[in-house]
Write a protein that holds these residues in place. Structure first.
Motif, PDB file in Angstrom:
ATOM      1  N   PRO A  11      48.450  40.921  53.401  1.00  0.00           N
ATOM      2  CA  PRO A  11      47.743  42.123  53.465  1.00  0.00           C
ATOM      3  C   PRO A  11      46.086  42.112  53.174  1.00  0.00           C
ATOM      4  CG  PRO A  11      49.513  42.482  51.931  1.00  0.00           C
ATOM      5  CD  PRO A  11      49.237  41.046  52.468  1.00  0.00           C
ATOM      6  N   GLU A  12      45.200  42.897  53.826  1.00  0.00           N
ATOM      7  CA  GLU A  12      43.839  42.889  53.712  1.00  0.00           C
ATOM      8  C   GLU A  12      43.341  43.119  52.125  1.00  0.00           C
ATOM      9  OE1 GLU A  12      39.915  45.261  55.034  1.00  0.00           O
ATOM     10  OE2 GLU A  12      41.827  45.758  56.119  1.00  0.00           O
ATOM     11  N   TYR A  13      44.050  43.736  51.365  1.00  0.00           N
ATOM     12  CA  TYR A  13      43.651  43.962  49.921  1.00  0.00           C
ATOM     13  C   TYR A  13      43.704  42.751  49.158  1.00  0.00           C
ATOM     14  CZ  TYR A  13      48.693  44.876  49.405  1.00  0.00           C
ATOM     15  OH  TYR A  13      49.859  45.130  49.444  1.00  0.00           O
ATOM     16  N   TYR A  14      44.194  41.448  49.728  1.00  0.00           N
ATOM     17  CA  TYR A  14      44.311  40.352  49.129  1.00  0.00           C
ATOM     18  C   TYR A  14      43.184  39.368  49.567  1.00  0.00           C
ATOM     19  CZ  TYR A  14      48.759  41.245  46.843  1.00  0.00           C
ATOM     20  OH  TYR A  14      49.997  41.660  46.268  1.00  0.00           O
ATOM     21  N   VAL A  15      42.386  39.662  50.334  1.00  0.00           N
ATOM     22  CA  VAL A  15      41.240  38.900  50.914  1.00  0.00           C
ATOM     23  C   VAL A  15      40.406  38.510  49.856  1.00  0.00           C
ATOM     24  CG1 VAL A  15      39.037  38.712  52.365  1.00  0.00           C
ATOM     25  CG2 VAL A  15      41.432  39.836  53.364  1.00  0.00           C
ATOM     26  N   PRO A  16      39.896  39.262  48.736  1.00  0.00           N
ATOM     27  CA  PRO A  16      39.098  38.664  47.775  1.00  0.00           C
ATOM     28  C   PRO A  16      39.790  37.690  46.815  1.00  0.00           C
ATOM     29  CG  PRO A  16      38.953  41.062  47.863  1.00  0.00           C
ATOM     30  CD  PRO A  16      40.301  40.938  48.648  1.00  0.00           C
ATOM     31  N   TYR A  17      41.000  37.942  46.638  1.00  0.00           N
ATOM     32  CA  TYR A  17      41.601  36.967  45.847  1.00  0.00           C
ATOM     33  C   TYR A  17      41.693  35.722  46.561  1.00  0.00           C
ATOM     34  CZ  TYR A  17      43.490  40.713  42.895  1.00  0.00           C
ATOM     35  OH  TYR A  17      43.785  41.570  42.159  1.00  0.00           O
ATOM     36  N   VAL A  18      42.454  35.603  47.753  1.00  0.00           N
ATOM     37  CA  VAL A  18      42.382  34.458  48.358  1.00  0.00           C
ATOM     38  C   VAL A  18      41.094  33.578  48.685  1.00  0.00           C
ATOM     39  CG1 VAL A  18      43.043  33.231  50.785  1.00  0.00           C
ATOM     40  CG2 VAL A  18      44.429  34.960  49.711  1.00  0.00           C
ATOM     41  N   ASN A  19      40.067  34.287  48.885  1.00  0.00           N
ATOM     42  CA  ASN A  19      38.644  34.032  49.283  1.00  0.00           C
ATOM     43  C   ASN A  19      38.109  33.480  47.760  1.00  0.00           C
ATOM     44  OD1 ASN A  19      39.025  34.703  52.033  1.00  0.00           O
ATOM     45  ND2 ASN A  19      37.431  36.287  51.771  1.00  0.00           N
ATOM     46  N   SER A  20      38.542  33.817  46.805  1.00  0.00           N
ATOM     47  CA  SER A  20      37.793  33.129  45.646  1.00  0.00           C
ATOM     48  C   SER A  20      38.504  31.823  45.091  1.00  0.00           C
ATOM     49  CB  SER A  20      38.343  34.064  44.480  1.00  0.00           C
ATOM     50  OG  SER A  20      39.860  34.045  44.229  1.00  0.00           O
ATOM     51  N   VAL A  21      39.465  31.260  45.855  1.00  0.00           N
ATOM     52  CA  VAL A  21      40.229  30.028  45.588  1.00  0.00           C
ATOM     53  C   VAL A  21      39.110  29.024  46.185  1.00  0.00           C
ATOM     54  CG1 VAL A  21      42.184  28.537  46.076  1.00  0.00           C
ATOM     55  CG2 VAL A  21      42.504  31.041  45.444  1.00  0.00           C
ATOM     56  N   PRO A  22      38.664  28.087  45.805  1.00  0.00           N
ATOM     57  CA  PRO A  22      37.674  27.157  46.347  1.00  0.00           C
ATOM     58  C   PRO A  22      38.647  26.263  47.255  1.00  0.00           C
ATOM     59  CG  PRO A  22      37.690  26.866  43.910  1.00  0.00           C
ATOM     60  CD  PRO A  22      38.667  27.905  44.188  1.00  0.00           C
ATOM     61  N   GLU A  23      37.745  25.740  47.788  1.00  0.00           N
ATOM     62  CA  GLU A  23      38.437  24.563  48.907  1.00  0.00           C
ATOM     63  C   GLU A  23      39.053  23.444  48.184  1.00  0.00           C
ATOM     64  OE1 GLU A  23      38.896  24.923  52.335  1.00  0.00           O
ATOM     65  OE2 GLU A  23      38.075  26.757  52.210  1.00  0.00           O
ATOM     66  N   GLY A  24      40.087  22.644  48.920  1.00  0.00           N
ATOM     67  CA  GLY A  24      40.509  21.604  47.980  1.00  0.00           C
ATOM     68  C   GLY A  24      42.123  21.986  47.771  1.00  0.00           C
TER      69      GLY A  24
END
Length: 173
Positions: A11-24
């Motif tokens: 869901p869209e409301y989780y975008v900030p959480y997922v985007n805060s996880v760095p690459e790797g």
């Protein structure tokens, strides 16, 4: 290595959480962030743990309790979805959980120990998840989400709240 989920997987409301996880590697991040949370809370006094940066906001102690409850719930969702369970999973009201926990009566060390145990269980769940299970789709809180997305949401939720503790709570102390 676990692939980052596409935005269509949660869901869209989780975008900030997922985007805060760095690459790797996600497991590396979860393990490193466990160390960061442990160090952070080992340096918070019992008195400071009761601090609220504004009226009506949770105490630092309550934030850690919320982080633990949420990780436990999200790990359960990850388990169910990862195992292919198609049963719809209920949502939860975070404020009700914090109030019902009576977390303010517990020493910070006890709350931290609970978070550490929960995070370690999350890590072993992710380590042992079959490769093909990451694409499984389930329904949680009336929305579709993949197992892969849930794993990233777990990591991002902790990052989000650690940043709030540092920026809003500890900066004001």
């Amino acid at each position: 290595m676990l692939q980052r989920p596409q935005e269509s997987e949660y869901p869209e409301y989780y975008v900030p959480y997922v985007n805060s996880v760095p690459e790797g590697d996600l497991l590396t991040h979860l393990k490193e962030n466990l160390t960061k949370i442990t160090e952070l809370f080992e340096n918070i006094s019992e008195e400071d743990a009761d601090f609220r940066y504004a009226s009506g906001k949770w105490s630092i102690r309550e934030v850690l309790g919320h982080m633990t409850d949420t990780e436990r719930i999200m790990s359960y969702r990850l388990l169910r979805i990862g195992r292919g369970d198609q049963t719809a999973l209920a949502g939860f009201e975070e404020n009700d959980y914090v109030a019902a926990s009576q977390i303010n009566r517990l020493p910070v060390k006890n709350i931290l120990d609970d978070f550490v145990a929960t995070r370690k269980a999350t890590i072993t769940l992710i380590e042992n998840m079959p490769e093909g299970a990451w694409a499984n789709v389930g329904n949680a809180n009336n929305t579709e989400v993949t197992a892969r997305a849930v794993a990233y949401i777990i990591a991002g939720h902790e990052i989000h709240h650690r940043k709030i503790i540092n920026d809003r709570y500890l900066a004001a102390l």
